[in-house]
Design a protein around this motif. Structure first.
Motif, PDB file in Angstrom:
ATOM      1  N   HIS A 114      36.324  -8.233  38.501  1.00 31.56           N
ATOM      2  CA  HIS A 114      37.243  -9.125  39.197  1.00 31.56           C
ATOM      3  C   HIS A 114      38.012  -8.341  40.260  1.00 31.56           C
ATOM      4  O   HIS A 114      38.455  -7.232  40.006  1.00 31.56           O
TER       5      HIS A 114
ATOM      6  N   HIS B 284      41.256  -7.784  42.111  1.00 31.07           N
ATOM      7  CA  HIS B 284      42.675  -8.100  42.041  1.00 31.07           C
ATOM      8  C   HIS B 284      43.298  -7.817  43.401  1.00 31.07           C
ATOM      9  O   HIS B 284      43.205  -6.693  43.898  1.00 31.07           O
TER      10      HIS B 284
ATOM     11  N   MET C 182      45.264  -4.489  44.702  1.00 28.65           N
ATOM     12  CA  MET C 182      45.153  -3.360  43.784  1.00 28.65           C
ATOM     13  C   MET C 182      43.905  -2.565  44.097  1.00 28.65           C
ATOM     14  O   MET C 182      42.907  -3.113  44.541  1.00 28.65           O
ATOM     15  N   ARG C 183      43.943  -1.279  43.787  1.00 32.42           N
ATOM     16  CA  ARG C 183      42.748  -0.468  43.969  1.00 32.42           C
ATOM     17  C   ARG C 183      41.688  -0.970  43.001  1.00 32.42           C
ATOM     18  O   ARG C 183      41.983  -1.551  41.970  1.00 32.42           O
TER      19      ARG C 183
ATOM     20  N   ALA D 100      39.314  -1.392  40.140  1.00 29.31           N
ATOM     21  CA  ALA D 100      39.351  -0.872  38.775  1.00 29.31           C
ATOM     22  C   ALA D 100      38.045  -0.167  38.430  1.00 29.31           C
ATOM     23  O   ALA D 100      37.016  -0.412  39.041  1.00 29.31           O
TER      24      ALA D 100
ATOM     25  N   GLN E  97      33.273   0.918  27.041  1.00 33.73           N
ATOM     26  CA  GLN E  97      33.088  -0.504  27.341  1.00 33.73           C
ATOM     27  C   GLN E  97      31.992  -0.715  28.380  1.00 33.73           C
ATOM     28  O   GLN E  97      31.175  -1.628  28.261  1.00 33.73           O
TER      29      GLN E  97
ATOM     30  N   ARG F 299      42.396  -3.681  29.003  1.00 30.37           N
ATOM     31  CA  ARG F 299      41.691  -3.139  30.161  1.00 30.37           C
ATOM     32  C   ARG F 299      40.423  -3.945  30.464  1.00 30.37           C
ATOM     33  O   ARG F 299      40.143  -4.262  31.625  1.00 30.37           O
TER      34      ARG F 299
ATOM     35  N   HIS G 274      41.464  -7.159  32.104  1.00 27.76           N
ATOM     36  CA  HIS G 274      41.815  -6.929  33.503  1.00 27.76           C
ATOM     37  C   HIS G 274      40.552  -6.754  34.360  1.00 27.76           C
ATOM     38  O   HIS G 274      40.451  -7.323  35.452  1.00 27.76           O
TER      39      HIS G 274
ATOM     40  N   VAL H 177      44.906   1.905  31.334  1.00 26.22           N
ATOM     41  CA  VAL H 177      45.104   2.098  32.760  1.00 26.22           C
ATOM     42  C   VAL H 177      44.660   0.824  33.470  1.00 26.22           C
ATOM     43  O   VAL H 177      43.692   0.211  33.052  1.00 26.22           O
ATOM     44  N   ASP H 178      45.321   0.453  34.499  1.00 23.82           N
ATOM     45  CA  ASP H 178      44.964  -0.720  35.301  1.00 23.82           C
ATOM     46  C   ASP H 178      45.339  -2.032  34.609  1.00 23.82           C
ATOM     47  O   ASP H 178      45.277  -3.079  35.224  1.00 23.82           O
TER      48      ASP H 178
ATOM     49  N   GLU I 140      49.663  -4.965  33.683  1.00 28.96           N
ATOM     50  CA  GLU I 140      50.144  -6.350  33.809  1.00 28.96           C
ATOM     51  C   GLU I 140      49.774  -7.178  32.588  1.00 28.96           C
ATOM     52  O   GLU I 140      50.576  -7.979  32.095  1.00 28.96           O
TER      53      GLU I 140
END
Lengths: 266, 266
Positions: A144, A146, A149-150, A152, A158, B28, B31, B55-56, B59
């Motif tokens: 996704h 965002h 934002m940098r 991800a 994962q 994570r 996100h 990290v990331d 939110e």
């Protein structure tokens, strides 16, 4: 799902993984989906006993192999795929999104002589250009975006689990796709489509070395230093798409050129 | 991919997660794939600052909500799905494999009033029967069966990432499926297929309470104690498949019965 034989044709290679827990998580995801071949490229073997999250995956961890370089780790692999979060790097690799990459990997696995390596880089920096240069193509897991934002990057365990899941979540039933054996037969009979056997990375690397010798001897390297970076040459050779039929031909040509460049004396 | 609105209609609920690092990993993964609603059912909020792998995902972590019970955590959700590694438990839940579960979840999300909860149990024990009883159906990630070994369970962060990936990896383009709005219009016009709005779990729980009161007052509970376990009754009510049109009708019927059982006086 893939057959047991096909599962064993896939090798996961972790390059400069820092966190033993992440290596354990990758091993656990491999075990969950039936994969068993794990290789680690590190200066020293990380303390995998500390890989606590690797419950159930002790066999994978116990059988893991360490290699000092990517070249050695992929030497017997016929298809080498790099994973990347941020898309294309400096080297002109073909980049496939995971849902397109998986069927191509399964096609490769239909040939029983194939061995597929999937490389994951370090948690912090991913794969370097040198490491990527060993790869035929790259895959990325679409994420996704965002706003503001940098981009991800995924957690190593994962990312590996998602890639392996995509490989096994569906595969055409064995009887629906031509077996490697029938492909070979059709090749002999001259039928189409026939696909030559893939070639191990070790052979590609020998061809690359010959190629480098050739451009060195030819003084191309001296005159066009910027194009002669070994990493770019390695990529160049991978882009040719050399198969098992082409490989000895390429070797012959390059050796012949080299012999000539060396003065051509018996 | 799902629309931003649809992504926000999905809530991940972690029940009795023990390891803050796992909660961080789930955040994570959420996100990475664009999900934002995380709920934690725990006696006390785990120290999420320790969720280093998040990290990331700060939110997601910052917006995470804690609930003391599953019932409260799912109260506003119209579809509640439990995840399980070992297949069906004692309660007769419908069990879907992930590739079949994802399209059904996307269908639910086509209705803009829908809110889908996906529950993950504790790392050690999974979801209890009481926790599962809040779920309409269960999903499982199919794993490799290793001969002679107990059935593996996935790492929490990896399981969540694989489920969320399956939800977003492909979805019919918005224009190819009827919007919630067009479904509502077709309902008004009497066209088929029309799907009534789903009903929040909070309403189902109120119906369940009425139901329990009714069977208590009717002395069914005393005579058939083994069938009257609150957990079984909750499942029973979920199996009815009550939608937004049915819910007030059920409430009315049960209230009426209860009124009568209580003597029927104003």
């Amino acid at each position: 799902m893939l057959t047991d034989a096909q599962l064993s044709q896939v090798t996961i290679i972790l390059v400069r993984a820092r966190n033993p827990a992440n290596i354990g998580a990758v091993a656990r995801g491999m075990h969950d989906f039936g994969f068993s071949s794990l290789r680690v490229v590190n200066e020293f073997m990380p303390p995998l006993e500390a890989a606590k999250s690797a419950v159930d995956a002790s066999e994978v961890i116990a059988a893991a192999q360490t290699f000092p370089t990517v070249a050695e780790a992929v030497a017997d692999c016929t298809l080498v795929i790099g994973t990347t979060a941020v898309g294309e790097r400096a080297l002109r690799h073909e980049l496939l999104k995971l849902p397109e990459a998986a069927p191509r990997i399964r096609d490769e696995l239909a040939n029983e002589t194939a061995r597929v390596a999937i490389l994951f880089g370090s948690e912090k920096t991913g794969l370097s250009n040198e490491e990527l240069s060993h790869c035929q193509w790259l895959l990325t897991i679409p994420m996704h975006e965002h706003a503001g934002m940098r981009h991800a990057s995924m957690n190593l365990g994962q990312a590996a689990a998602v890639c392996l899941w995509e490989l096994v979540r569906e595969a055409a039933p064995e009887q629906l796709r031509p077996s490697a054996e029938s492909l070979k037969r059709s090749q002999v009979r001259g039928d189409s489509p026939a696909r030559p056997d893939p070639v191990p990375s070790g052979s590609l690397e020998r061809i690359t070395e010959l190629f480098n010798e050739v451009i060195e001897k030819s003084e191309y390297t001296r005159r066009h230093a910027s194009n002669s970076d070994p990493i770019h040459i390695r990529r160049l050779v991978r882009r040719i798409g050399i198969d098992a039929i082409d490989a000895p031909i390429w070797m012959g040509i390059l050796r012949q050129i080299l012999w000539k460049l060396n003065g051509g004396r018996e």
